[in-house]
Design an enzyme around this catalytic site. Structure first.
Site, PDB file in Angstrom:
ATOM      1  N   LYS A  93       0.846  -1.203   0.000  1.00  0.00           N
ATOM      2  CA  LYS A  93       0.000   0.000   0.000  1.00  0.00           C
ATOM      3  C   LYS A  93       0.869   1.236   0.000  1.00  0.00           C
ATOM      4  CE  LYS A  93      -3.903   2.114   0.221  1.00  0.00           C
ATOM      5  NZ  LYS A  93      -3.491   2.822  -1.024  1.00  0.00           N
ATOM      6  N   GLN A 114       6.973   4.272   4.095  1.00  0.00           N
ATOM      7  CA  GLN A 114       5.549   3.910   4.066  1.00  0.00           C
ATOM      8  C   GLN A 114       5.273   2.698   4.959  1.00  0.00           C
ATOM      9  OE1 GLN A 114       3.622   5.825   1.495  1.00  0.00           O
ATOM     10  NE2 GLN A 114       1.934   5.287   2.854  1.00  0.00           N
ATOM     11  N   LYS A 117       4.960   4.048   8.465  1.00  0.00           N
ATOM     12  CA  LYS A 117       3.753   4.872   8.568  1.00  0.00           C
ATOM     13  C   LYS A 117       2.517   3.982   8.620  1.00  0.00           C
ATOM     14  CE  LYS A 117       3.528   8.058   5.408  1.00  0.00           C
ATOM     15  NZ  LYS A 117       3.207   9.017   4.333  1.00  0.00           N
ATOM     16  N   LYS A 129       5.584   1.977  -2.875  1.00  0.00           N
ATOM     17  CA  LYS A 129       5.498   3.302  -3.502  1.00  0.00           C
ATOM     18  C   LYS A 129       5.811   3.121  -4.975  1.00  0.00           C
ATOM     19  CE  LYS A 129       4.740   7.545  -2.141  1.00  0.00           C
ATOM     20  NZ  LYS A 129       4.018   8.037  -0.952  1.00  0.00           N
ATOM     21  N   ASP A 169      -0.216  10.512  -4.986  1.00  0.00           N
ATOM     22  CA  ASP A 169       0.874  11.228  -4.316  1.00  0.00           C
ATOM     23  C   ASP A 169       1.098  12.479  -5.189  1.00  0.00           C
ATOM     24  OD1 ASP A 169       2.890  10.592  -1.961  1.00  0.00           O
ATOM     25  OD2 ASP A 169       4.121  11.477  -3.519  1.00  0.00           O
ATOM     26  N   THR A 212      -5.089  13.689   4.615  1.00  0.00           N
ATOM     27  CA  THR A 212      -3.706  13.894   5.067  1.00  0.00           C
ATOM     28  C   THR A 212      -3.592  15.231   5.810  1.00  0.00           C
ATOM     29  OG1 THR A 212      -3.038  12.704   3.084  1.00  0.00           O
ATOM     30  CG2 THR A 212      -1.292  13.735   4.347  1.00  0.00           C
ATOM     31  N   ASN A 243      -2.808  19.309  -2.011  1.00  0.00           N
ATOM     32  CA  ASN A 243      -3.860  18.749  -1.177  1.00  0.00           C
ATOM     33  C   ASN A 243      -3.560  18.803   0.313  1.00  0.00           C
ATOM     34  OD1 ASN A 243      -6.209  17.684  -1.904  1.00  0.00           O
ATOM     35  ND2 ASN A 243      -5.550  15.560  -1.697  1.00  0.00           N
ATOM     36  N   SER A 380      -7.236   5.766   3.358  1.00  0.00           N
ATOM     37  CA  SER A 380      -7.148   4.754   2.290  1.00  0.00           C
ATOM     38  C   SER A 380      -7.491   3.377   2.848  1.00  0.00           C
ATOM     39  CB  SER A 380      -5.735   4.695   1.700  1.00  0.00           C
ATOM     40  OG  SER A 380      -5.533   5.732   0.776  1.00  0.00           O
TER      41      SER A 380
END
Ligand code: GLU
Length: 447
Positions: A93, A114, A117, A129, A169, A212, A243, A380
């Site tokens: 993911k 990631q 996280k 990623k 992203d 985010t 964003n 997500s």
């Protein structure tokens, strides 16, 4: 040299990736290694499984050519990648980035970060990623659509709801996710939650766009609460105009903060008394149209300082929300002179190692992106749950779940990072994320 430094040096010298070839990846791994190697060494199972070494060598790197036709009928060729770092705690993911600066080094560093996280969210999400060295600037909508279709044409066999679930992203937003999803559905003859950040009419989640930025402010509120403070009246510097930056700005304002800046590569939009929601919405519209923010209408209030960064302005809090390594030593020194005491990372790794050292030496608290910006991937994860259950939750339900997740991340990070006189958020995030990954990796045998 102390034990921690010695362990880190030995570990880093054993990495297959060379520091000159993959500087960003090295920076990210070294930052984590410093905090977690002693935790690994102190647990016989983690040490035997060599958890960090496993995470520092991605499960798989897919590299592919993307061939597409521009509006003049010319064949264009780009390079694409998907780095699938680890699926030890859930399907791969992580987002997709389209930018000329994208290379394997950048994607390996982002995939590595990631994993930590996603582990912190508490949800079943592995780490990955991807992206391409494609520059959407100056390209027409049809060209970007054809590029997305060609990109997914190459990646579709490796993507699926239980396999790998990409999202957006930099330069990949809801529009691109729609085109990527359409192409995936066609190639795989299937409908399912293979991407997140989808439109609401085909399986997307409420609050994903805002997640985010909102999550960053929820995390920041927890940090302030821990110090007996609130956002009310705080002066906040934000970099970026995407964003993350704009939704963080809107949420911070709604909680009483004065957001003094947003920025782009050409300069800084500055409002000494604080930006208004109208000014932020103007930025969002300009960005969506691919236009710059250099000439704000006088009625909106802010002025644009060409070639200036936000960090020289006096403030309490800084939220770097643009890109990696945007704050080096010089910018860190500026932040210290500006009186900033908290830096929370909306972008992934926006501080260089030197910048982080400078800030920490001046007692500036740093919240790392892997904790502070985890709200996007958390929603997500909620989108994946909704897809699997064939449900659509209300905005209130998703927002409440996001707030709970960010509060829980703060609790875990504060628990692991508590030091005399405060919290070391970077250390806390690295250790809390590592423990979850290490438990899973060491329990699953040598695979
Ligand atoms: N690109 C975002 C991040 O850096 C979101 C990833 C996702 O939702 O999969 O976390």
């Amino acid at each position: 040299m102390n034990r921690k430094d010695a362990l880190t040096e030995v570990f880093m010298s054993g990495l297959a990736a060379q520091p000159e070839a993959e500087p960003n990846f090295h920076q990210a791994v070294e930052g984590v290694a410093r905090d977690v190697l002693t935790v690994e060494k102190n647990d016989a199972d983690y040490a035997a499984a060599r958890v960090l070494a496993c995470l520092a060598e991605p499960d798989r790197v897919l590299s592919f050519r993307i061939t597409w036709e521009d509006d003049t009928g010319q064949v264009q060729i780009n390079r694409g990648w998907r780095v699938q770092t680890s699926n030890a705690i859930g399907p791969y993911k992580g987002g997709l980035r389209f930018h000329p600066s994208v290379d394997l080094d950048t994607l390996k560093f982002l995939g590595f970060e990631q994993c930590f996280k996603n582990a912190l969210t508490g949800l079943p999400l592995g780490g990955a990623k991807g992206g391409a060295d494609f520059d959407p600037r100056g390209r027409s909508e049809r060209e970007i659509m054809r590029f997305c279709q060609a990109f997914m044409g190459a990646l579709a066999p490796f993507v699926g709801p239980d396999q790998d679930v990409p999202a957006g992203d930099i330069n990949v937003g809801a529009r691109e996710i729609g085109w990527l999803f359409g192409a995936w559905r066609k190639h795989r003859q299937s409908f399912g939650g293979a991407l997140t950040g989808k439109g609401l009419s085909f399986g997307g989640s409420e609050i994903r766009v805002e997640a985010t930025g909102f999550g960053l402010i929820y995390f920041l509120s927890c940090m302030l609460h821990d110090r007996g403070e609130t956002l009310e009246g705080k002066r906040v510097l934000i970099s970026g105009k995407g964003n993350v930056a704009t939704h963080a700005a809107l949420k911070a304002m709604s909680l009483g903060a004065k957001v003094l800046t947003l920025s782009d590569t050409g300069g800084t939009l500055y409002a000494p008394d604080g930006l208004t929601p109208e000014a932020v919405n103007w930025v969002r519209i300009r960005k969506a149209r691919g236009e710059d923010i250099a000439h704000p209408p006088a009625s909106l209030g802010p002025r644009y300082k060409a070639d200036a960064l936000p960090w020289e302005i006096e403030a309490d809090i800084a939220l770097p929300c643009a890109t990696q390594n945007e704050i080096g030593s010089a910018e860190a020194a500026q932040l210290v002179s500006s009186g900033v005491t908290i830096v929370a990372e909306g972008a992934n790794m926006p501080l260089t190692h030197e910048a982080a050292t400078t800030l920490q030496s001046k007692d500036v608290i740093i919240a790392p992106g892997k904790a502070a910006n985890a709200g996007g991937v958390a929603v997500s994860g909620l989108e994946m749950s909704q897809n699997a259950m064939r449900q659509s939750w209300t905005p209130e339900r998703v927002d409440a779940a996001l707030r709970d997740i960010m509060t829980e991340i703060h609790r875990q990070v504060a628990h692991e990072g508590r030091v005399p006189g405060g919290i070391d958020y970077r250390r806390g995030a690295n250790i809390a994320g590592f423990r979850r990954l290490a438990k899973a990796i060491s329990a699953q045998g040598v695979v």
